[in-house]
Design a protein around this motif. Structure first.
Motif, PDB file in Angstrom:
ATOM      1  N   GLN A  89      18.621  41.884 -86.256  1.00 39.33           N
ATOM      2  CA  GLN A  89      19.794  40.990 -86.269  1.00 39.33           C
ATOM      3  C   GLN A  89      20.956  41.921 -86.922  1.00 39.33           C
ATOM      4  O   GLN A  89      22.139  41.581 -86.300  1.00 39.33           O
ATOM      5  CB  GLN A  89      19.426  39.489 -87.060  1.00 39.33           C
ATOM      6  CG  GLN A  89      20.688  38.964 -87.003  1.00 39.33           C
ATOM      7  CD  GLN A  89      20.430  37.409 -87.652  1.00 39.33           C
ATOM      8  OE1 GLN A  89      19.243  37.142 -88.130  1.00 39.33           O
ATOM      9  NE2 GLN A  89      21.346  36.752 -87.942  1.00 39.33           N
ATOM     10  N   GLU A 166      15.519  38.496 -83.618  1.00 40.00           N
ATOM     11  CA  GLU A 166      16.975  37.718 -83.592  1.00 40.00           C
ATOM     12  C   GLU A 166      17.939  38.995 -83.096  1.00 40.00           C
ATOM     13  O   GLU A 166      18.965  38.646 -83.973  1.00 40.00           O
ATOM     14  CB  GLU A 166      17.115  37.326 -84.839  1.00 40.00           C
ATOM     15  CG  GLU A 166      16.076  36.170 -85.400  1.00 40.00           C
ATOM     16  CD  GLU A 166      16.311  34.761 -84.799  1.00 40.00           C
ATOM     17  OE1 GLU A 166      17.178  34.767 -83.755  1.00 40.00           O
ATOM     18  OE2 GLU A 166      15.544  33.851 -85.010  1.00 40.00           O
ATOM     19  N   SER A 169      21.537  37.325 -82.509  1.00 40.43           N
ATOM     20  CA  SER A 169      21.995  36.131 -83.489  1.00 40.43           C
ATOM     21  C   SER A 169      23.297  36.332 -84.101  1.00 40.43           C
ATOM     22  O   SER A 169      24.079  35.430 -84.028  1.00 40.43           O
ATOM     23  CB  SER A 169      20.863  35.583 -84.441  1.00 40.43           C
ATOM     24  OG  SER A 169      19.868  35.317 -83.653  1.00 40.43           O
ATOM     25  N   THR A 198      13.601  34.559 -81.271  1.00 39.51           N
ATOM     26  CA  THR A 198      14.730  33.886 -81.295  1.00 39.51           C
ATOM     27  C   THR A 198      14.762  32.482 -81.668  1.00 39.51           C
ATOM     28  O   THR A 198      13.564  31.936 -81.426  1.00 39.51           O
ATOM     29  CB  THR A 198      15.710  33.997 -80.022  1.00 39.51           C
ATOM     30  OG1 THR A 198      16.907  33.632 -80.055  1.00 39.51           O
ATOM     31  CG2 THR A 198      14.749  33.461 -78.943  1.00 39.51           C
TER      32      THR A 198
END
Length: 337
Positions: A89, A166, A169, A198
């Motif tokens: 992420q 992720e 994100s 996710t």
């Protein structure tokens, strides 16, 4: 490519057992983009970390390319990890190194010969669309460009599996779509198996072939992305789909609209509007469209309409029976005399 069989993962905190995963059984096929969706604490990240051996199961087995990870020595596990790339992420770039040097760091870790660095860096930069940014430092890059560097690093050793934790994100919606398109392109060009975790249903809808829905450490539903949207089975999945389609009616509309309010789902070539037009002609009823949306999932049309049917009760009931036969799903939301 990847198989979870009877997986349970238990942690102990203050002498209290906490179950991150409970009896997970899941198979991911070679070459597919597989989504794992769930809220924070659902067990997604723990499941992902089992694939590269960063976590070990309390019970059950994890197999990658037919190899049981629990049978591997530390050296063999390190070797297996070279075949598994991972992106995060928050990018995890080295701030003091430019794009080329960040990629070189991954090449060194993968055991690539230093004399091969220039050519491989050139290939990876081109692959992720970062030509001209080789000498830029992370502070000089946008979020999307940083993630492209992260993807290039993850591909340094030509892995067959790419884990995405992720990965979109932290990005804005436009950049998210660009990164998802890049992942889709890499899947098609390189035959990569991509596992994408996710909490965003839109991410799943864009590129995943199949999806596992998780809640409280359990896999509650597994389906193709199209089936997940068109016929969700579990309440958690239905909540995600309704959120993605944004088809809830305001309470005031429900209170003040007469007749039967129904929700129609239609798929493929059959459209809701044309079917309703036919119902109006056949059964002499009135139809008011209150809400509607048509989307394309895996290149197949999927639509939802919320409408009000009014007219003589017998006519409306006959129309409902006929519509149920014509369309994918019909649900009576409210019946107001």
């Amino acid at each position: 490519m990847i198989e979870f069989k009877g997986i349970t993962k238990r942690f102990v905190r203050d002498r209290t057992p906490i179950f991150a995963l409970r009896d997970v059984n899941l198979t991911i096929q070679q070459g597919e983009i597989f989504g794992i969706i769930g809220e924070s604490g659902a067990g997604k990240s723990t499941l992902l970390r089992l694939i590269n051996g960063l976590e070990t199961p309390t019970q059950g087995t994890v197999k990658v390319s037919g190899i049981n990870l629990s049978d591997l020595s530390k050296g063999s596990l390190r070797e297996l990890r070279l075949n598994i790339g991972m992106i995060f992420q928050h990018f995890q770039l080295i701030q003091s190194r430019n794009v080329a040097d960040n990629i070189a760091f991954a090449l060194k870790a993968a055991g690539v010969k230093r004399t091969d660095f220039p050519q491989r860096i050139k290939e990876l930069v081109s692959l992720v669309g970062l030509e001209g940014f080789e000498t830029n430092f992370p502070s000089q890059l946008s979020g999307g460009q940083k993630q492209r560097v992260g993807i290039a690093r993850a591909l340094a050793n030509n892995p067959s599996v790419l884990l995405c934790d992720e990965a979109t994100s932290a990005l804005d919606p436009v950049t998210t779509l660009q990164i998802l398109e890049l992942l889709k392109d890499l899947n098609e060009r390189l035959g990569l198996t991509i596992i994408l975790i996710t909490h965003e249903i839109e991410v799943v809808k864009q590129i995943c072939h199949r999806v596992a829905v998780m809640a409280q450490g359990e896999v509650v539903e597994v389906a193709s992305t199209y089936d997940l949207f068109s016929q969700p089975a579990h309440d958690v999945t239905k909540h995600y789909v309704d959120t993605a389609l944004q088809i809830e009616l305001p309470e005031r509309i429900l209170r003040t609209t007469p007749g039967k309010i129904i929700r129609l789902q239609f798929t493929g070539e059959k459209t809701g509007e044309s079917t309703l037009s036919e119902a109006i002609k056949q059964f002499d009823i009135s139809v008011s469209i209150l809400h509607g949306k048509v989307d394309y999932i895996q290149n197949v049309a999927f639509g939802v309409l919320i409408v009000s049917l009014t007219g003589p009760t017998l006519h409306v009931n006959k129309a409902l029976t006929w519509l149920e036969e014509q369309l994918h799903t019909l649900e009576v939301i409210q019946d107001v005399a």
